[in-house]
Motif scaffolding. Structure first.
Motif, PDB file in Angstrom:
ATOM      1  N   ARG A 161      44.261  44.568  13.041  1.00 18.17           N
ATOM      2  CA  ARG A 161      43.291  43.377  13.380  1.00 18.17           C
ATOM      3  C   ARG A 161      42.298  44.269  13.374  1.00 18.17           C
ATOM      4  NH1 ARG A 161      46.241  38.396  12.058  1.00 18.17           N
ATOM      5  NH2 ARG A 161      47.481  39.900  14.133  1.00 18.17           N
ATOM      6  N   THR A 162      43.045  44.192  14.772  1.00 16.23           N
ATOM      7  CA  THR A 162      42.204  44.354  16.414  1.00 16.23           C
ATOM      8  C   THR A 162      40.857  45.716  16.347  1.00 16.23           C
ATOM      9  OG1 THR A 162      43.880  43.101  17.432  1.00 16.23           O
ATOM     10  CG2 THR A 162      42.570  44.379  19.301  1.00 16.23           C
ATOM     11  N   PRO A 163      41.210  46.475  16.258  1.00 20.45           N
ATOM     12  CA  PRO A 163      40.749  47.460  16.483  1.00 20.45           C
ATOM     13  C   PRO A 163      39.270  47.702  14.798  1.00 20.45           C
ATOM     14  CG  PRO A 163      42.271  48.444  15.449  1.00 20.45           C
ATOM     15  CD  PRO A 163      42.729  47.510  16.046  1.00 20.45           C
TER      16      PRO A 163
ATOM     17  N   SER B  93      47.336  44.871  21.851  1.00 17.39           N
ATOM     18  CA  SER B  93      49.165  44.828  21.631  1.00 17.39           C
ATOM     19  C   SER B  93      49.204  43.699  20.779  1.00 17.39           C
ATOM     20  CB  SER B  93      48.848  43.754  23.384  1.00 17.39           C
ATOM     21  OG  SER B  93      49.619  42.918  23.455  1.00 17.39           O
ATOM     22  N   GLY B  94      50.492  44.470  20.272  1.00 21.63           N
ATOM     23  CA  GLY B  94      51.320  42.451  19.580  1.00 21.63           C
ATOM     24  C   GLY B  94      51.386  41.682  20.468  1.00 21.63           C
ATOM     25  N   ALA B  95      51.064  40.539  19.248  1.00 20.04           N
ATOM     26  CA  ALA B  95      50.948  39.401  19.721  1.00 20.04           C
ATOM     27  C   ALA B  95      51.688  38.183  21.042  1.00 20.04           C
ATOM     28  CB  ALA B  95      50.068  37.684  19.394  1.00 20.04           C
TER      29      ALA B  95
ATOM     30  N   HIS C  74      54.193  44.432  22.045  1.00 21.04           N
ATOM     31  CA  HIS C  74      54.967  45.685  21.630  1.00 21.04           C
ATOM     32  C   HIS C  74      53.020  46.568  21.263  1.00 21.04           C
ATOM     33  CE1 HIS C  74      53.941  43.733  17.598  1.00 21.04           C
ATOM     34  NE2 HIS C  74      52.471  45.308  17.402  1.00 21.04           N
ATOM     35  N   VAL C  75      53.424  47.827  21.908  1.00 21.57           N
ATOM     36  CA  VAL C  75      52.207  49.033  21.776  1.00 21.57           C
ATOM     37  C   VAL C  75      52.198  50.014  20.811  1.00 21.57           C
ATOM     38  CG1 VAL C  75      52.931  50.259  23.364  1.00 21.57           C
ATOM     39  CG2 VAL C  75      50.494  49.607  22.718  1.00 21.57           C
ATOM     40  N   ALA C  76      51.866  50.322  20.051  1.00 21.42           N
ATOM     41  CA  ALA C  76      52.242  51.139  18.814  1.00 21.42           C
ATOM     42  C   ALA C  76      53.414  50.518  18.042  1.00 21.42           C
ATOM     43  CB  ALA C  76      52.624  52.339  19.139  1.00 21.42           C
TER      44      ALA C  76
HETATM   45  O1  LIG Z   1      50.413  48.252  19.013  1.00 17.31           O
HETATM   46  C1  LIG Z   1      50.030  48.245  17.420  1.00 17.31           C
HETATM   47  O2  LIG Z   1      50.072  46.781  17.638  1.00 17.31           O
HETATM   48  C2  LIG Z   1      48.361  46.253  17.200  1.00 17.31           C
HETATM   49  C3  LIG Z   1      48.382  44.635  17.128  1.00 17.31           C
HETATM   50  O3  LIG Z   1      48.275  44.199  15.399  1.00 17.31           O
HETATM   51  P1  LIG Z   1      46.667  43.218  15.035  1.00 17.31           P
HETATM   52  O4  LIG Z   1      47.222  43.019  13.732  1.00 17.31           O
HETATM   53  O5  LIG Z   1      47.383  42.084  16.364  1.00 17.31           O
HETATM   54  O6  LIG Z   1      45.378  43.816  15.726  1.00 17.31           O
HETATM   55  C4  LIG Z   1      48.028  46.876  15.938  1.00 17.31           C
HETATM   56  O7  LIG Z   1      46.864  46.885  15.962  1.00 17.31           O
HETATM   57  C5  LIG Z   1      48.816  47.874  16.042  1.00 17.31           C
HETATM   58  O8  LIG Z   1      49.025  48.789  14.643  1.00 17.31           O
HETATM   59  C6  LIG Z   1      50.436  48.020  16.765  1.00 17.31           C
HETATM   60  O9  LIG Z   1      50.869  49.227  16.652  1.00 17.31           O
END
Ligand SMILES: O=C1O[C@H](COP(=O)(O)O)[C@@H](O)[C@H](O)[C@H]1O
Length: 265
Positions: free
Chosen positions: A46-48, A150-152, A156-158
């Motif tokens: 959702r973020t990007p 970033s995961g909430a 986690h990243v990626a």
């Molecule tokens: O790094 C990661 O986490 C983000 C977070 O997801 P979001 O829906 O909260 O934006 C995600 O964009 C990305 O795919 C994942 O690799």
């Protein structure tokens, strides 16, 4: 050298998207003038999304050519089979390859002033040989701008789970329980935790830190308050919150909205 990343707080997710998209569009234009490729590292989620939409608008408004742009995937879900791991089906709702095709490459190509990106402009890891992805990215000249999110709940990243080593490369990982819970928000079609796959294919922390020439961490919505606190204050990579990798990236920037930063209107 690691350092606390420069942080910008803007009004809302739309302002963040416009700001980040301008930076990328400028980079795409400069690379074109220099006769070079421009490699953009793209997360799903959702973020990007607003940034991809803002970038599409800018490509159309500025009449940008983009056939020199390459898109690098950062992760995807994989499924275990008798002979090893394979990507989830391309048409699956949670396929990151589908996401990048439908939300990034397709719209950008439709908006481009030239023929757009050919299929071989997409860089993606192969579940049969995940480690080779770092070499592929190196051969492509590295990543001009790595967009990060970033995961909430666990940072986690990626798909790098907490505990990922600073020098980790592209690999298949068992997804952390909290990453799987976070992904119920990213891909609501899962419906229940049981439907979230157990494994993912991901770039490593070392991949992001060593192979990017610039990085932009996007943090939006109040759900990401902890992410903002941790990431904007970390002077070095903290394995407990992998998205702090941005502190290790060259030319790193954190761009957040007021809701994530906890700033009142
Ligand atoms: O790094 C990661 O986490 C983000 C977070 O997801 P979001 O829906 O909260 O934006 C995600 O964009 C990305 O795919 C994942 O690799």
């Amino acid at each position: 050298m690691s350092t606390v990343p420069v942080t910008r707080v803007l009004a809302d997710a739309e302002a963040v998207a416009d700001f980040v998209a301008e930076r990328i569009a400028d980079g795409i234009e400069r690379a074109r003038e220099a006769g070079a490729d421009y490699v953009l590292g793209c997360p799903s989620g959702r973020t990007p999304l607003p940034t991809y939409r803002a970038l599409t608008r800018l490509v159309r408004e500025r009449g940008l050519a983009i056939s020199h742009v390459r898109i690098a995937l950062m992760d995807d879900y994989v499924v275990e089979t008798e002979s090893g791991f394979r990507n989830v089906d391309l048409e699956a709702h949670n396929s990151c390859r589908r996401f990048v095709r439908d939300e990034v490459v397709g719209p950008l190509n439709a908006a481009a002033a030239d023929e757009g990106m050919a299929e071989d402009r997409l860089l993606q890891p192969d579940p049969a040989n995940p480690e080779a992805y770092d070499e592929l990215l190196r051969e492509a000249g590295g990543i001009d701008c790595f967009l990060l999110a970033s995961g909430a709940g666990d940072g986690h990243v990626a798909f790098n789970p907490p505990g990922s080593a600073r020098d980790s490369g592209s690999r298949i990982v068992r997804l952390a329980e909290q990453t799987r819970i976070d992904n119920l928000g990213t891909f609501p079609e899962f419906g229940s935790l049981d439907a979230v796959p157990s494994h993912g294919l991901t770039v490593g922390i070392g991949t992001i830190a060593e192979l990017s020439r610039s990085a932009v961490m996007i943090i939006t919505t109040a759900e990401k308050r902890e992410a903002f606190e941790r990431i904007s204050t970390a002077a070095a990579y903290d394995p407990e919150w992998p998205a702090t990798v941005v502190a290790e990236c060259a030319d790193a920037l954190v761009v957040a909205d007021r809701a994530a930063a906890g700033v009142r209107e």
